[in-house]
Design a protein around this motif. Structure first.
Motif, PDB file in Angstrom:
ATOM      1  N   UNK A 161      15.450  -8.269  10.643  1.00  0.00           N
ATOM      2  CA  UNK A 161      15.226  -9.534   9.933  1.00  0.00           C
ATOM      3  C   UNK A 161      14.059  -9.495   8.949  1.00  0.00           C
ATOM      4  N   UNK A 162      13.576  -8.301   8.605  1.00  0.00           N
ATOM      5  CA  UNK A 162      12.488  -8.159   7.627  1.00  0.00           C
ATOM      6  C   UNK A 162      12.949  -7.279   6.467  1.00  0.00           C
ATOM      7  N   UNK A 163      12.372  -7.533   5.303  1.00  0.00           N
ATOM      8  CA  UNK A 163      12.602  -6.730   4.109  1.00  0.00           C
ATOM      9  C   UNK A 163      11.324  -5.941   3.853  1.00  0.00           C
ATOM     10  N   UNK A 164      11.490  -4.656   3.566  1.00  0.00           N
ATOM     11  CA  UNK A 164      10.354  -3.772   3.283  1.00  0.00           C
ATOM     12  C   UNK A 164      10.527  -3.161   1.900  1.00  0.00           C
ATOM     13  N   UNK A 165       9.460  -3.170   1.129  1.00  0.00           N
ATOM     14  CA  UNK A 165       9.437  -2.535  -0.194  1.00  0.00           C
ATOM     15  C   UNK A 165       8.265  -1.573  -0.246  1.00  0.00           C
ATOM     16  N   UNK A 166       8.540  -0.381  -0.727  1.00  0.00           N
ATOM     17  CA  UNK A 166       7.512   0.632  -0.943  1.00  0.00           C
ATOM     18  C   UNK A 166       7.630   1.049  -2.400  1.00  0.00           C
ATOM     19  N   UNK A 167       6.532   0.997  -3.154  1.00  0.00           N
ATOM     20  CA  UNK A 167       6.596   1.284  -4.589  1.00  0.00           C
ATOM     21  C   UNK A 167       5.544   2.302  -5.014  1.00  0.00           C
ATOM     22  N   UNK A 168       5.914   3.058  -6.035  1.00  0.00           N
ATOM     23  CA  UNK A 168       5.003   3.924  -6.774  1.00  0.00           C
ATOM     24  C   UNK A 168       5.056   3.461  -8.214  1.00  0.00           C
ATOM     25  N   UNK A 169       3.907   3.173  -8.811  1.00  0.00           N
ATOM     26  CA  UNK A 169       3.830   2.716 -10.197  1.00  0.00           C
ATOM     27  C   UNK A 169       2.893   3.636 -10.956  1.00  0.00           C
ATOM     28  N   UNK A 170       3.369   4.160 -12.098  1.00  0.00           N
ATOM     29  CA  UNK A 170       2.563   5.081 -12.919  1.00  0.00           C
ATOM     30  C   UNK A 170       2.722   4.709 -14.383  1.00  0.00           C
ATOM     31  N   UNK A 171       1.704   5.071 -15.190  1.00  0.00           N
ATOM     32  CA  UNK A 171       1.750   4.750 -16.612  1.00  0.00           C
ATOM     33  C   UNK A 171       2.099   5.942 -17.494  1.00  0.00           C
ATOM     34  N   UNK A 172       2.460   7.062 -16.895  1.00  0.00           N
ATOM     35  CA  UNK A 172       2.928   8.202 -17.696  1.00  0.00           C
ATOM     36  C   UNK A 172       3.917   9.000 -16.866  1.00  0.00           C
ATOM     37  N   UNK A 173       4.819   9.660 -17.570  1.00  0.00           N
ATOM     38  CA  UNK A 173       5.817  10.472 -16.883  1.00  0.00           C
ATOM     39  C   UNK A 173       5.153  11.616 -16.119  1.00  0.00           C
ATOM     40  N   UNK A 174       4.106  12.184 -16.713  1.00  0.00           N
ATOM     41  CA  UNK A 174       3.392  13.278 -16.064  1.00  0.00           C
ATOM     42  C   UNK A 174       2.771  12.812 -14.734  1.00  0.00           C
ATOM     43  N   UNK A 175       2.095  11.671 -14.755  1.00  0.00           N
ATOM     44  CA  UNK A 175       1.502  11.131 -13.525  1.00  0.00           C
ATOM     45  C   UNK A 175       2.584  10.769 -12.522  1.00  0.00           C
ATOM     46  N   UNK A 176       3.667  10.189 -13.014  1.00  0.00           N
ATOM     47  CA  UNK A 176       4.757   9.794 -12.140  1.00  0.00           C
ATOM     48  C   UNK A 176       5.344  11.006 -11.421  1.00  0.00           C
ATOM     49  N   UNK A 177       5.613  12.070 -12.181  1.00  0.00           N
ATOM     50  CA  UNK A 177       6.153  13.299 -11.565  1.00  0.00           C
ATOM     51  C   UNK A 177       5.168  13.870 -10.554  1.00  0.00           C
ATOM     52  N   UNK A 178       3.903  13.894 -10.939  1.00  0.00           N
ATOM     53  CA  UNK A 178       2.867  14.454 -10.061  1.00  0.00           C
ATOM     54  C   UNK A 178       2.747  13.649  -8.763  1.00  0.00           C
ATOM     55  N   UNK A 179       2.802  12.337  -8.873  1.00  0.00           N
ATOM     56  CA  UNK A 179       2.569  11.488  -7.711  1.00  0.00           C
ATOM     57  C   UNK A 179       3.814  11.250  -6.863  1.00  0.00           C
TER      58      UNK A 179
END
Length: 193
Positions: A161-179
């Motif tokens: 009965x719960x909703x869970x959200x896990x997010x990763x937010x990055x401002x560059x493709x390089x950081x996004x790939x790395x993280x």
């Protein structure tokens, strides 16, 4: 392309994305604090759309993530948030119980993305998966906020009965790939009863 719906523009994810685009970790934190305080409403469309500060948070999960590159930001009203001072990326965890239990996973994930404040949203990948023995949506999108390209990876699921959200937010493709590796490591530390 995602269909449009009416979500208030005061959505807090856009503040988070703006925080990611700032250069100074102190400025990032200052911009991010209002976002974290507004996260009290929980997850999915609740965080980034029609939030309810009286919503019940899950007491049935824990996260044991520890990495020297990531600083935990833990105000008393949010579930959990981490900031990578080197890349500026942010990982968040949110829950909300009972309010959105009748919504589908697709609706929940799409509402988070539409309420993010990103313009020109492009879905890079959206797939069904499993997480914590439940069906889940794993979605990666890109878009722009204030003219700066940003990337979001979102994992959404419902359990007990719960909703869970896990997010990763990055401002560059390089950081996004790395993280991405850090986000995967983060997810491995999540335990939902």
């Amino acid at each position: 392309r995602l269909p449009s719906i009416d979500i208030p523009m005061s959505c807090v994810l856009s503040r988070l994305i703006k925080a990611v685009t700032l250069k100074s970790p102190t400025k990032k934190l200052l911009v991010m604090l209002p976002f974290i305080l507004l996260m009290i409403a929980g997850s999915a469309c609740a965080i980034f759309g029609n939030s309810d500060p009286r919503a019940e948070k899950s007491k049935e999960y824990k996260i044991d993530f520890s990495d020297t590159l990531w600083t935990q930001i833990s105000p008393d009203l949010a579930d959990l948030a981490y900031l990578n001072n080197a890349t500026g990326s942010i990982i968040t965890s949110n829950s909300q119980c009972k309010k959105y239990e009748k919504s589908t996973l697709d609706q929940l994930a799409d509402n988070v993305v539409r309420g993010s404040g990103l313009e020109g949203i492009e879905v890079i990948e959206k797939k069904e998966t499993t997480f914590s023995e439940r069906d889940a949506i794993d979605m990666t999108v890109q878009g722009k906020i204030d003219g700066i390209k940003s990337f979001i990876r979102l994992l959404t699921l419902k359990k007990n009965r719960c909703v869970y959200d896990f997010t990763l937010i990055s401002n560059s493709e390089k950081s996004f790939r790395r993280d991405q590796k850090n986000f995967e490591a983060f997810l491995k530390t999540v335990t939902i009863k």
